[in-house]
Design a protein around this motif. Structure first.
Motif, PDB file in Angstrom:
ATOM      1  N   MET A  48       0.831  -1.310   0.241  1.00  0.00           N
ATOM      2  CA  MET A  48       0.268   0.027  -0.257  1.00  0.00           C
ATOM      3  C   MET A  48       0.483   1.440  -0.117  1.00  0.00           C
TER       4      MET A  48
ATOM      5  N   THR B 132       0.822   6.089  -0.628  1.00  0.00           N
ATOM      6  CA  THR B 132       0.297   6.950   0.103  1.00  0.00           C
ATOM      7  C   THR B 132      -0.103   7.708  -1.211  1.00  0.00           C
TER       8      THR B 132
ATOM      9  N   SER C  45       8.608  -3.502  -0.498  1.00  0.00           N
ATOM     10  CA  SER C  45       7.904  -2.836  -2.011  1.00  0.00           C
ATOM     11  C   SER C  45       7.802  -1.555  -2.083  1.00  0.00           C
TER      12      SER C  45
ATOM     13  N   CYS D 257       3.967  -1.161  -8.470  1.00  0.00           N
ATOM     14  CA  CYS D 257       4.163  -2.187  -7.071  1.00  0.00           C
ATOM     15  C   CYS D 257       4.902  -2.885  -7.424  1.00  0.00           C
TER      16      CYS D 257
ATOM     17  N   ALA E  50       6.948   1.630   0.293  1.00  0.00           N
ATOM     18  CA  ALA E  50       5.882   1.361   0.825  1.00  0.00           C
ATOM     19  C   ALA E  50       5.414   1.590   2.095  1.00  0.00           C
TER      20      ALA E  50
ATOM     21  N   PHE F 197      -5.171   6.119  -0.348  1.00  0.00           N
ATOM     22  CA  PHE F 197      -5.132   5.425  -0.228  1.00  0.00           C
ATOM     23  C   PHE F 197      -4.213   4.920  -1.955  1.00  0.00           C
ATOM     24  N   VAL F 198      -3.195   3.949  -1.916  1.00  0.00           N
ATOM     25  CA  VAL F 198      -2.886   3.671  -2.970  1.00  0.00           C
ATOM     26  C   VAL F 198      -2.323   2.183  -3.530  1.00  0.00           C
ATOM     27  N   THR F 199      -2.582   1.329  -4.343  1.00  0.00           N
ATOM     28  CA  THR F 199      -2.506  -0.020  -3.896  1.00  0.00           C
ATOM     29  C   THR F 199      -0.730  -0.647  -5.207  1.00  0.00           C
TER      30      THR F 199
ATOM     31  N   HIS G 148      -1.611  -1.086  -8.033  1.00  0.00           N
ATOM     32  CA  HIS G 148      -2.045  -2.034  -9.299  1.00  0.00           C
ATOM     33  C   HIS G 148      -2.904  -1.569 -10.489  1.00  0.00           C
TER      34      HIS G 148
ATOM     35  N   GLU H 197      -4.078   4.927 -12.051  1.00  0.00           N
ATOM     36  CA  GLU H 197      -4.951   4.230 -10.947  1.00  0.00           C
ATOM     37  C   GLU H 197      -5.479   4.718  -9.921  1.00  0.00           C
TER      38      GLU H 197
ATOM     39  N   ASP I 137      -9.131   5.440  -7.723  1.00  0.00           N
ATOM     40  CA  ASP I 137      -9.606   5.124  -5.864  1.00  0.00           C
ATOM     41  C   ASP I 137     -10.039   4.011  -6.106  1.00  0.00           C
ATOM     42  N   MET I 138      -9.516   2.906  -4.679  1.00  0.00           N
ATOM     43  CA  MET I 138     -10.014   1.771  -5.109  1.00  0.00           C
ATOM     44  C   MET I 138     -11.474   1.970  -4.492  1.00  0.00           C
TER      45      MET I 138
END
Length: 216
Positions: free
Chosen positions: A1, A3, A40, A47, A86, A97-99, A101, A181, A183-184
């Motif tokens: 994860m 930011t 990571s 990632c 990470a 929050f940024v994954t 992916h 990416e 926003d999840m």
């Protein structure tokens, strides 16, 4: 994860081909503090896992599929890349929050200066657009940004001078591809709403519907 707050602009050194995978070698310093093999690091928002490092560079494995799906495949020696370690449990979350992916790449359509801001417009796919809302968040090349406008598959963002100078977004030209990416949280909300709508649609059997179909 992650930011989406970029810690350093690294420099792409080379791409080494192995069996069914590639290894990227990237010059860096700040993100290598306290790093360990297996940690990571986000590279342009992707990632990646550190497999080897020194005081001024690290290597990370990347699958061919990831290369093709992101702008990492276009990197040439000397290109600047956005880097972020990470998220740690005690880290300050300054972005969102940024994954790491990537959903897709977007093509830069326009870069203009407006007073002290840089306005960037890029074209996204319909699949990506459905998760983006005005004033919401999106990560572009790993940079956490607020959506200025989203309409007809065109995403517009505004950059303050600090973000412009401290990331590789300043190197962008019309026609370049960036990693995006969404926003999840938006993805989860979209899925939940569509699930509820589907359930409601299946249960909407009215008295009129029964009469029209000969049940009453």
């Amino acid at each position: 994860m992650f930011t989406g707050i970029i810690q350093e602009k690294g420099e792409f050194i080379r791409r080494n081909k192995g069996d069914n995978k590639y290894q990227l070698e990237i010059a860096a310093e700040t993100v290598l503090k306290n790093v360990k093999t297996g940690d990571s690091i986000a590279v342009n928002g992707v990632c990646l896992t550190v497999v080897d490092f020194s005081d001024n560079y690290f290597r990370a494995d990347v699958m061919l599929e990831t290369l093709k799906a992101t702008n990492l495949v276009q990197l040439a020696g000397g290109d600047k890349v956005n880097l972020e370690q990470a998220l740690q449990p005690n880290s300050f979350i300054g972005g969102h929050f940024v994954t790491g992916h990537i959903d897709d790449t977007a093509e830069i359509k326009k870069v203009v200066t407006e007073k002290n801001a840089k306005i960037i417009t890029m074209e996204v796919t319909a699949e990506v657009e459905k998760y983006i809302v005005k004033k919401g968040s999106a990560a572009i090349n790993g940079v956490s940004l607020t959506v200025m406008e989203i309409e007809d598959n065109l995403l517009t963002i505004s950059l303050i001078p600090e973000t412009w100078s401290e990331t590789n977004l300043a190197d962008l030209s019309v026609g370049d591809k960036v990693n995006i990416e969404t926003d999840m949280l938006g993805k989860y909300i979209y899925k939940m709403l569509n699930r509820e709508q589907s359930k409601n649609a299946k249960s909407k059997i009215s008295k009129e519907f029964l009469a029209e179909n000969g049940f009453i």
